[in-house]
Design a protein around this motif. Structure first.
Motif, PDB file in Angstrom:
ATOM      1  N   SER A  44       0.830  -1.194   0.000  1.00 55.07           N
ATOM      2  CA  SER A  44       0.000   0.000   0.000  1.00 55.07           C
ATOM      3  C   SER A  44       0.876   1.258   0.000  1.00 55.07           C
ATOM      4  CB  SER A  44      -0.889   0.008   1.242  1.00 55.07           C
ATOM      5  OG  SER A  44      -1.567   1.231   1.329  1.00 55.07           O
ATOM      6  N   PRO A  45       0.638   2.179  -0.932  1.00 55.15           N
ATOM      7  CA  PRO A  45       1.454   3.405  -0.973  1.00 55.15           C
ATOM      8  C   PRO A  45       1.264   4.281   0.257  1.00 55.15           C
ATOM      9  CG  PRO A  45      -0.123   3.360  -2.794  1.00 55.15           C
ATOM     10  CD  PRO A  45      -0.304   2.099  -2.035  1.00 55.15           C
ATOM     11  N   THR A  46       0.201   4.081   1.001  1.00 55.60           N
ATOM     12  CA  THR A  46      -0.031   4.861   2.215  1.00 55.60           C
ATOM     13  C   THR A  46       1.038   4.582   3.260  1.00 55.60           C
ATOM     14  OG1 THR A  46      -2.382   4.758   1.767  1.00 55.60           O
ATOM     15  CG2 THR A  46      -1.734   5.373   3.985  1.00 55.60           C
ATOM     16  N   ARG A  47       1.636   3.402   3.210  1.00 51.75           N
ATOM     17  CA  ARG A  47       2.629   3.025   4.214  1.00 51.75           C
ATOM     18  C   ARG A  47       4.020   3.603   3.937  1.00 51.75           C
ATOM     19  NH1 ARG A  47       1.494  -1.007   7.822  1.00 51.75           N
ATOM     20  NH2 ARG A  47       3.619  -1.807   7.739  1.00 51.75           N
ATOM     21  N   LEU A  48       4.182   4.288   2.811  1.00 49.17           N
ATOM     22  CA  LEU A  48       5.474   4.918   2.524  1.00 49.17           C
ATOM     23  C   LEU A  48       5.665   6.108   3.464  1.00 49.17           C
ATOM     24  CD1 LEU A  48       5.643   4.987  -1.353  1.00 49.17           C
ATOM     25  CD2 LEU A  48       6.922   3.544   0.211  1.00 49.17           C
ATOM     26  N   VAL A  49       6.845   6.239   3.992  1.00 45.66           N
ATOM     27  CA  VAL A  49       7.177   7.333   4.891  1.00 45.66           C
ATOM     28  C   VAL A  49       8.256   8.176   4.238  1.00 45.66           C
ATOM     29  CG1 VAL A  49       8.123   7.920   7.152  1.00 45.66           C
ATOM     30  CG2 VAL A  49       6.636   5.955   6.909  1.00 45.66           C
ATOM     31  N   SER A  50       8.015   9.483   4.134  1.00 49.55           N
ATOM     32  CA  SER A  50       9.045  10.347   3.568  1.00 49.55           C
ATOM     33  C   SER A  50      10.149  10.529   4.597  1.00 49.55           C
ATOM     34  CB  SER A  50       8.460  11.695   3.162  1.00 49.55           C
ATOM     35  OG  SER A  50       7.880  12.322   4.265  1.00 49.55           O
ATOM     36  N   ARG A  51      11.387  10.336   4.167  1.00 53.76           N
ATOM     37  CA  ARG A  51      12.538  10.471   5.053  1.00 53.76           C
ATOM     38  C   ARG A  51      13.548  11.418   4.442  1.00 53.76           C
ATOM     39  NH1 ARG A  51      13.816   6.985   9.205  1.00 53.76           N
ATOM     40  NH2 ARG A  51      12.175   5.526   9.698  1.00 53.76           N
ATOM     41  N   ASP A  52      14.338  12.023   5.295  1.00 52.47           N
ATOM     42  CA  ASP A  52      15.420  12.897   4.859  1.00 52.47           C
ATOM     43  C   ASP A  52      16.404  12.070   4.033  1.00 52.47           C
ATOM     44  OD1 ASP A  52      17.917  14.309   4.796  1.00 52.47           O
ATOM     45  OD2 ASP A  52      17.184  15.549   6.428  1.00 52.47           O
ATOM     46  N   VAL A  53      16.781  12.585   2.848  1.00 54.48           N
ATOM     47  CA  VAL A  53      17.681  11.826   1.980  1.00 54.48           C
ATOM     48  C   VAL A  53      19.106  11.795   2.509  1.00 54.48           C
ATOM     49  CG1 VAL A  53      16.322  12.164  -0.106  1.00 54.48           C
ATOM     50  CG2 VAL A  53      18.075  13.831   0.501  1.00 54.48           C
ATOM     51  N   VAL A  54      19.469  12.728   3.386  1.00 54.48           N
ATOM     52  CA  VAL A  54      20.828  12.787   3.894  1.00 54.48           C
ATOM     53  C   VAL A  54      21.011  11.905   5.119  1.00 54.48           C
ATOM     54  CG1 VAL A  54      22.629  14.305   4.797  1.00 54.48           C
ATOM     55  CG2 VAL A  54      21.147  15.110   2.973  1.00 54.48           C
ATOM     56  N   ASP A  55      20.186  12.140   6.146  1.00 57.45           N
ATOM     57  CA  ASP A  55      20.395  11.383   7.382  1.00 57.45           C
ATOM     58  C   ASP A  55      19.239  10.451   7.751  1.00 57.45           C
ATOM     59  OD1 ASP A  55      18.516  13.166   8.261  1.00 57.45           O
ATOM     60  OD2 ASP A  55      19.706  13.996   9.890  1.00 57.45           O
ATOM     61  N   GLY A  56      18.158  10.424   6.971  1.00 65.09           N
ATOM     62  CA  GLY A  56      17.084   9.479   7.205  1.00 65.09           C
ATOM     63  C   GLY A  56      16.077   9.883   8.263  1.00 65.09           C
ATOM     64  N   ARG A  57      16.106  11.132   8.701  1.00 66.02           N
ATOM     65  CA  ARG A  57      15.162  11.581   9.736  1.00 66.02           C
ATOM     66  C   ARG A  57      13.732  11.453   9.199  1.00 66.02           C
ATOM     67  NH1 ARG A  57      12.649  15.940  12.500  1.00 66.02           N
ATOM     68  NH2 ARG A  57      13.429  16.114  14.623  1.00 66.02           N
ATOM     69  N   PRO A  58      12.832  10.817   9.961  1.00 64.54           N
ATOM     70  CA  PRO A  58      11.496  10.549   9.444  1.00 64.54           C
ATOM     71  C   PRO A  58      10.476  11.677   9.622  1.00 64.54           C
ATOM     72  CG  PRO A  58      11.755   9.484  11.547  1.00 64.54           C
ATOM     73  CD  PRO A  58      13.072  10.123  11.230  1.00 64.54           C
ATOM     74  N   ARG A  59      10.789  12.667  10.416  1.00 62.27           N
ATOM     75  CA  ARG A  59       9.797  13.712  10.669  1.00 62.27           C
ATOM     76  C   ARG A  59      10.247  15.063  10.136  1.00 62.27           C
ATOM     77  NH1 ARG A  59       6.928  12.579  16.354  1.00 62.27           N
ATOM     78  NH2 ARG A  59       6.775  10.333  16.125  1.00 62.27           N
ATOM     79  N   ALA A  60       9.272  15.904   9.852  1.00 57.17           N
ATOM     80  CA  ALA A  60       9.496  17.276   9.391  1.00 57.17           C
ATOM     81  C   ALA A  60      10.356  17.304   8.142  1.00 57.17           C
ATOM     82  CB  ALA A  60      10.119  18.120  10.500  1.00 57.17           C
ATOM     83  N   VAL A  61       9.941  16.549   7.117  1.00 57.71           N
ATOM     84  CA  VAL A  61      10.694  16.485   5.864  1.00 57.71           C
ATOM     85  C   VAL A  61       9.989  17.355   4.830  1.00 57.71           C
ATOM     86  CG1 VAL A  61      11.479  14.970   4.008  1.00 57.71           C
ATOM     87  CG2 VAL A  61      11.526  14.180   6.363  1.00 57.71           C
ATOM     88  N   PHE A  62      10.727  18.278   4.216  1.00 60.19           N
ATOM     89  CA  PHE A  62      10.208  19.104   3.135  1.00 60.19           C
ATOM     90  C   PHE A  62      10.248  18.271   1.860  1.00 60.19           C
ATOM     91  CE2 PHE A  62      11.870  22.449   5.977  1.00 60.19           C
ATOM     92  CZ  PHE A  62      10.737  23.222   6.093  1.00 60.19           C
ATOM     93  N   ALA A  63       9.090  17.999   1.289  1.00 56.17           N
ATOM     94  CA  ALA A  63       9.011  17.130   0.108  1.00 56.17           C
ATOM     95  C   ALA A  63       9.746  17.748  -1.084  1.00 56.17           C
ATOM     96  CB  ALA A  63       7.555  16.877  -0.254  1.00 56.17           C
ATOM     97  N   LYS A  64       9.688  19.054  -1.217  1.00 55.00           N
ATOM     98  CA  LYS A  64      10.314  19.721  -2.357  1.00 55.00           C
ATOM     99  C   LYS A  64      11.828  19.522  -2.372  1.00 55.00           C
ATOM    100  CE  LYS A  64      10.548  24.234  -4.615  1.00 55.00           C
ATOM    101  NZ  LYS A  64      10.057  25.609  -4.583  1.00 55.00           N
ATOM    102  N   PHE A  65      12.432  19.454  -1.198  1.00 51.40           N
ATOM    103  CA  PHE A  65      13.885  19.331  -1.110  1.00 51.40           C
ATOM    104  C   PHE A  65      14.337  17.947  -0.671  1.00 51.40           C
ATOM    105  CE2 PHE A  65      12.753  23.738  -0.297  1.00 51.40           C
ATOM    106  CZ  PHE A  65      13.517  24.385  -1.243  1.00 51.40           C
ATOM    107  N   GLY A  66      13.457  17.183  -0.023  1.00 56.22           N
ATOM    108  CA  GLY A  66      13.841  15.874   0.494  1.00 56.22           C
ATOM    109  C   GLY A  66      14.703  15.972   1.736  1.00 56.22           C
ATOM    110  N   LEU A  67      14.639  17.119   2.399  1.00 49.27           N
ATOM    111  CA  LEU A  67      15.468  17.366   3.580  1.00 49.27           C
ATOM    112  C   LEU A  67      14.595  17.633   4.793  1.00 49.27           C
ATOM    113  CD1 LEU A  67      18.041  19.853   2.021  1.00 49.27           C
ATOM    114  CD2 LEU A  67      18.442  17.467   2.574  1.00 49.27           C
ATOM    115  N   SER A  68      15.091  17.259   5.949  1.00 47.09           N
ATOM    116  CA  SER A  68      14.376  17.580   7.178  1.00 47.09           C
ATOM    117  C   SER A  68      14.583  19.061   7.484  1.00 47.09           C
ATOM    118  CB  SER A  68      14.884  16.731   8.333  1.00 47.09           C
ATOM    119  OG  SER A  68      16.220  17.075   8.644  1.00 47.09           O
ATOM    120  N   ARG A  69      13.762  19.574   8.361  1.00 46.34           N
ATOM    121  CA  ARG A  69      13.852  20.993   8.700  1.00 46.34           C
ATOM    122  C   ARG A  69      15.201  21.336   9.288  1.00 46.34           C
ATOM    123  NH1 ARG A  69      13.513  21.482  14.107  1.00 46.34           N
ATOM    124  NH2 ARG A  69      12.661  19.716  15.241  1.00 46.34           N
TER     125      ARG A  69
END
Length: 89
Positions: A44-69
């Motif tokens: 299910s695509p709902t189970r995908l979690v956006s993560r920071d591409v650099v360090d893998g942080r799972p929360r507060a990720v800006f989708a446009k940049f792929g980076l956490s805050r």
């Protein structure tokens, strides 16, 4: 890993969801829903979690940049993100 599983089952899920919505008979729709439930949970695509591409942080990720805050702010201050400037007024 989940992205690969979602991609692998995407066509089958779409097909089953279409049948479950607009199947000819109630039995067809029930069979499609049962087959959909039998697919792996991670399909299910709902189970995908956006993560920071650099360090893998799972929360507060800006989708446009792929980076956490946290990293976004740090990289912006260091001038590593072109076109990003700190606002001041």
């Amino acid at each position: 890993r989940r992205r690969r599983i979602v991609a692998r089952y995407a066509a089958r899920r779409a097909e089953l969801k279409q049948i479950a919505r607009t199947g000819a008979t109630a039995a067809e729709r029930a069979d499609a829903r049962a087959a959909l439930a039998a697919l792996p949970r991670d399909a299910s695509p709902t189970r995908l979690v956006s993560r920071d591409v650099v360090d893998g942080r799972p929360r507060a990720v800006f989708a446009k940049f792929g980076l956490s805050r946290v990293l976004f702010r740090q990289m912006a201050h260091d001038g590593q993100l072109p076109g990003i400037t700190k606002s001041s007024w």
